[in-house]
Design a protein around this motif. Structure first.
Motif, PDB file in Angstrom:
ATOM      1  N   GLN A 103       0.831  -1.206   0.000  1.00  0.00           N
ATOM      2  CA  GLN A 103       0.000   0.000   0.000  1.00  0.00           C
ATOM      3  C   GLN A 103       0.866   1.257   0.000  1.00  0.00           C
ATOM      4  OE1 GLN A 103      -2.101  -0.967   3.564  1.00  0.00           O
ATOM      5  NE2 GLN A 103      -3.768  -2.041   2.513  1.00  0.00           N
ATOM      6  N   TRP A 104       1.917   1.220   0.766  1.00  0.00           N
ATOM      7  CA  TRP A 104       2.863   2.348   0.827  1.00  0.00           C
ATOM      8  C   TRP A 104       3.536   2.548  -0.528  1.00  0.00           C
ATOM      9  CZ3 TRP A 104       8.147   1.860   3.708  1.00  0.00           C
ATOM     10  CH2 TRP A 104       8.792   3.106   3.759  1.00  0.00           C
ATOM     11  N   LEU A 105       4.018   1.463  -1.133  1.00  0.00           N
ATOM     12  CA  LEU A 105       4.654   1.560  -2.444  1.00  0.00           C
ATOM     13  C   LEU A 105       3.691   2.121  -3.484  1.00  0.00           C
ATOM     14  CD1 LEU A 105       6.712  -1.771  -2.674  1.00  0.00           C
ATOM     15  CD2 LEU A 105       7.631   0.556  -2.648  1.00  0.00           C
ATOM     16  N   ASP A 106       2.450   1.658  -3.437  1.00  0.00           N
ATOM     17  CA  ASP A 106       1.458   2.153  -4.390  1.00  0.00           C
ATOM     18  C   ASP A 106       1.279   3.657  -4.232  1.00  0.00           C
ATOM     19  OD1 ASP A 106      -0.750   1.618  -6.372  1.00  0.00           O
ATOM     20  OD2 ASP A 106      -1.926   2.469  -4.734  1.00  0.00           O
ATOM     21  N   ALA A 107       1.229   4.138  -2.994  1.00  0.00           N
ATOM     22  CA  ALA A 107       1.081   5.572  -2.742  1.00  0.00           C
ATOM     23  C   ALA A 107       2.319   6.341  -3.201  1.00  0.00           C
ATOM     24  CB  ALA A 107       0.820   5.815  -1.259  1.00  0.00           C
ATOM     25  N   MET A 108       3.505   5.777  -2.991  1.00  0.00           N
ATOM     26  CA  MET A 108       4.734   6.464  -3.408  1.00  0.00           C
ATOM     27  C   MET A 108       4.830   6.510  -4.937  1.00  0.00           C
ATOM     28  SD  MET A 108       5.999   7.511  -0.572  1.00  0.00           S
ATOM     29  CE  MET A 108       4.231   7.704  -0.183  1.00  0.00           C
ATOM     30  N   ASP A 109       4.407   5.455  -5.599  1.00  0.00           N
ATOM     31  CA  ASP A 109       4.374   5.463  -7.063  1.00  0.00           C
ATOM     32  C   ASP A 109       3.424   6.541  -7.574  1.00  0.00           C
ATOM     33  OD1 ASP A 109       4.713   4.130  -9.827  1.00  0.00           O
ATOM     34  OD2 ASP A 109       2.553   3.997  -9.491  1.00  0.00           O
ATOM     35  N   ARG A 110       2.261   6.645  -6.947  1.00  0.00           N
ATOM     36  CA  ARG A 110       1.287   7.655  -7.357  1.00  0.00           C
ATOM     37  C   ARG A 110       1.797   9.067  -7.088  1.00  0.00           C
ATOM     38  NH1 ARG A 110      -3.799   5.329  -8.287  1.00  0.00           N
ATOM     39  NH2 ARG A 110      -3.921   3.138  -7.645  1.00  0.00           N
ATOM     40  N   ALA A 111       2.690   9.199  -6.101  1.00  0.00           N
ATOM     41  CA  ALA A 111       3.269  10.507  -5.778  1.00  0.00           C
ATOM     42  C   ALA A 111       4.428  10.873  -6.704  1.00  0.00           C
ATOM     43  CB  ALA A 111       3.736  10.521  -4.323  1.00  0.00           C
ATOM     44  N   GLY A 112       4.781   9.964  -7.629  1.00  0.00           N
ATOM     45  CA  GLY A 112       5.819  10.261  -8.605  1.00  0.00           C
ATOM     46  C   GLY A 112       7.193   9.748  -8.267  1.00  0.00           C
ATOM     47  N   SER A 156       5.755  10.429   2.030  1.00  0.00           N
ATOM     48  CA  SER A 156       5.302   9.546   3.112  1.00  0.00           C
ATOM     49  C   SER A 156       4.542  10.335   4.163  1.00  0.00           C
ATOM     50  CB  SER A 156       6.497   8.822   3.733  1.00  0.00           C
ATOM     51  OG  SER A 156       7.096   7.937   2.806  1.00  0.00           O
ATOM     52  N   ASP A 157       4.971  11.565   4.434  1.00  0.00           N
ATOM     53  CA  ASP A 157       4.242  12.400   5.390  1.00  0.00           C
ATOM     54  C   ASP A 157       2.855  12.769   4.858  1.00  0.00           C
ATOM     55  OD1 ASP A 157       6.262  12.319   7.248  1.00  0.00           O
ATOM     56  OD2 ASP A 157       7.091  14.289   6.733  1.00  0.00           O
ATOM     57  N   ALA A 158       2.749  12.883   3.531  1.00  0.00           N
ATOM     58  CA  ALA A 158       1.454  13.222   2.926  1.00  0.00           C
ATOM     59  C   ALA A 158       0.543  12.006   2.771  1.00  0.00           C
ATOM     60  CB  ALA A 158       1.683  13.876   1.560  1.00  0.00           C
ATOM     61  N   PHE A 159       1.094  10.817   2.916  1.00  0.00           N
ATOM     62  CA  PHE A 159       0.350   9.567   2.760  1.00  0.00           C
ATOM     63  C   PHE A 159      -0.559   9.347   3.960  1.00  0.00           C
ATOM     64  CE2 PHE A 159       0.987   4.807   3.676  1.00  0.00           C
ATOM     65  CZ  PHE A 159      -0.105   4.409   2.919  1.00  0.00           C
ATOM     66  N   ASP A 160      -1.800   8.998   3.702  1.00  0.00           N
ATOM     67  CA  ASP A 160      -2.768   8.699   4.763  1.00  0.00           C
ATOM     68  C   ASP A 160      -2.938   7.188   4.847  1.00  0.00           C
ATOM     69  OD1 ASP A 160      -4.717   8.847   6.686  1.00  0.00           O
ATOM     70  OD2 ASP A 160      -6.331   9.399   5.309  1.00  0.00           O
ATOM     71  N   PRO A 161      -2.226   6.534   5.758  1.00  0.00           N
ATOM     72  CA  PRO A 161      -2.279   5.072   5.809  1.00  0.00           C
ATOM     73  C   PRO A 161      -3.694   4.564   6.042  1.00  0.00           C
ATOM     74  CG  PRO A 161      -0.486   5.918   7.163  1.00  0.00           C
ATOM     75  CD  PRO A 161      -1.333   7.094   6.780  1.00  0.00           C
ATOM     76  N   PRO A 162      -4.074   3.492   5.349  1.00  0.00           N
ATOM     77  CA  PRO A 162      -5.418   2.926   5.544  1.00  0.00           C
ATOM     78  C   PRO A 162      -5.515   2.199   6.877  1.00  0.00           C
ATOM     79  CG  PRO A 162      -4.140   1.543   4.065  1.00  0.00           C
ATOM     80  CD  PRO A 162      -3.300   2.752   4.335  1.00  0.00           C
ATOM     81  N   PRO A 163      -6.726   1.896   7.322  1.00  0.00           N
ATOM     82  CA  PRO A 163      -6.886   1.125   8.565  1.00  0.00           C
ATOM     83  C   PRO A 163      -6.118  -0.196   8.486  1.00  0.00           C
ATOM     84  CG  PRO A 163      -8.994   2.001   7.835  1.00  0.00           C
ATOM     85  CD  PRO A 163      -8.026   2.277   6.731  1.00  0.00           C
TER      86      PRO A 163
END
Length: 315
Positions: free
Chosen positions: A59-68, A132-139
Motif C-alpha cells: 500500500q505504501w509503495l502504491d502511494a509512493m508510485d502515485r506521488a511520482g 510519506s508524510d502526505a500519505f494517509d495510511p489505511p486502517p
C-alpha cells in the motif's frame, strides 16, 4: 526448495510467462516477462514480516508510485489483491525497474558523476519522506518501528548487538557504554527529531542508476523511524571513499533542496546504523562470507561509536 511459481503466475494471469530466478536472500525473487512488461514475482520469506506488514508495504509503495517516486509499482492479482498466499507462502508482484546498482558493499564506487549521484539520492530520499508524510495510511496499516526500542531496547529489530559472540571484551564494554549514552540522548531529543516512514535500507545495492534517474528498491525493512537513520544508512558504506566528505555534503545538499532536516545528531545515527549491522549478522554467523562481513561491521561500529563517545557532549 521448490517455489510455487507456476501457481503464483496463474493468480496474476501470467501462466506460461518467461520467468527467471534472480535473488534469494530475504525473499525469493523471479523476473517475469509478460506481454505488458517485466515484473518481479516475490515469494516472501516466512516469518520475516506479518501479513499485515506485507500488505502495508505494498500500500505504501502504491502511494509512493502515485506521488511520482521511482519505486516498484505493485501489480494486483486477478482477484484485485496486492498480496496472495500460495502453498503457504505470501506472494506479491511488483514492476521491474531498470538500472544498475549504484555499487556493491565493500567495493570501490564506480560512478561517472559521483557527487551528482549522491545529490540526487539525497533529493529523492527527501521526496520519499515528504510523500510519506502526505500519505494517509489505511486502517490496519502496520510497519516495523526503528524507534528507540527498535534500535536500543531489550529486543531490538536486528538483535542484541551488545551481546554478539564475536565481540572482544573492550568492544563489548564500548558498545554497552554507547547503548546507555545513546538511549539517554535519544530520549532527551526524541520530541525534536524528524520521525516518520523511512526506507531504512538505502544502501548501494538498493539504489539503481538509470542515466540521470535513480530508482529506489527493496522496501523490506521500511517502517517508522528517524529520518536521520535513512541519511546514515546511505552514507555508512561509503566512509572509506577518498571523496567521502564531498559525497556526504552532496547528499545533504540534495536532501535540503527538497525539505529541511536538522543534521546535528547525524554522528549519533551513523553509530546507531553501525551497531545494527553487528546485531543483524548474529543469526547469520554460519552463512558463507559472514566472517568477512562481521569483521567489516565491527570495524565500523568501533569507529563510529568511538567517534561519538569522544565528542564533547558527553564530557
Amino acid at each position: 526448495m521448490t517455489d510455487p511459481v507456476t501457481e503464483a503466475l496463474a493468480l496474476w494471469g501470467m501462466s506460461g510467462a518467461a520467468c527467471d530466478f534472480v535473488a534469494g536472500r530475504e525473499n525469493r525473487v523471479y523476473r517475469v516477462r509478460g506481454a505488458d512488461g517485466a515484473f518481479a514475482l516475490r515469494i516472501r520469506r516466512p516469518g520475516l514480516r506479518t501479513g499485515a506488514e506485507l500488505r502495508s508495504e505494498l500500500q505504501w509503495l502504491d502511494a509512493m508510485d502515485r506521488a511520482g517516486l521511482s519505486v516498484p509499482r505493485p501489480r494486483p492479482s486477478l482477484s484485485g489483491a496486492l498480496l496472495e498466499t500460495v502453498a503457504g507462502h505470501a506472494v506479491d508482484m511488483v514492476g521491474w525497474l531498470d538500472g544498475r546498482p549504484m555499487g556493491q558493499s565493500r567495493g570501490a564506487l564506480d560512478l561517472d558523476d559521483r557527487a551528482g549521484t549522491f545529490f540526487r539520492l539525497g533529493r529523492d530520499m527527501a521526496r520519499l519522506h515528504a510523500a510519506s508524510d502526505a500519505f494517509d495510511p489505511p486502517p490496519g496499516f502496520a510497519r516495523i518501528r526503528w524507534d528507540i526500542d527498535g534500535l536500543l531496547g531489550e529486543a531490538p529489530l536486528w538483535h542484541r548487538f551488545w551481546e554478539s559472540p564475536a565481540l572482544d571484551a573492550p568492544t563489548r564494554d564500548m558498545l554497552a557504554t554507547f547503548r546507555r549514552h545513546a538511549r539517554a540522548d535519544l530520549e532527551q531529543a526524541c520530541a525534536d527529531l524528524d520521525f516518520g516512514l523511512i526506507h531504512a535500507d538505502l544502501v548501494r545495492e538498493n539504489v539503481l542508476v538509470d542515466g540521470d534517474a535513480l530508482r529506489l528498491i527493496d522496501f523490506d525493512d521500511g517502517g517508522y523511524g528517524f529520518r536521520l537513520f535513512d541519511i546514515a544508512t546511505a552514507l555508512i558504506k561509503n566512509r572509506k571513499e577518498p571523496d567521502y566528505d564531498r559525497l556526504k555534503a552532496a547528499l545533504i545538499r540534495g536532501y535540503r533542496s527538497v525539505r529541511t532536516l536538522d543534521m546535528a545528531r547525524l554522528d549519533l545515527f551513523m553509530a546507531l546504523r553501525a551497531v545494527t549491522y553487528v546485531g543483524w549478522i548474529v543469526p547469520r554467523m554460519d552463512e558463507e562470507g559472514s566472517p568477512g562481513r562481521n569483521a567489516f561491521f565491527l570495524e565500523d561500529a568501533r569507529y563510529f561509536c568511538w567517534h561519538w563517545l569522544t565528542q564533547p557532549h558527553l564530557t
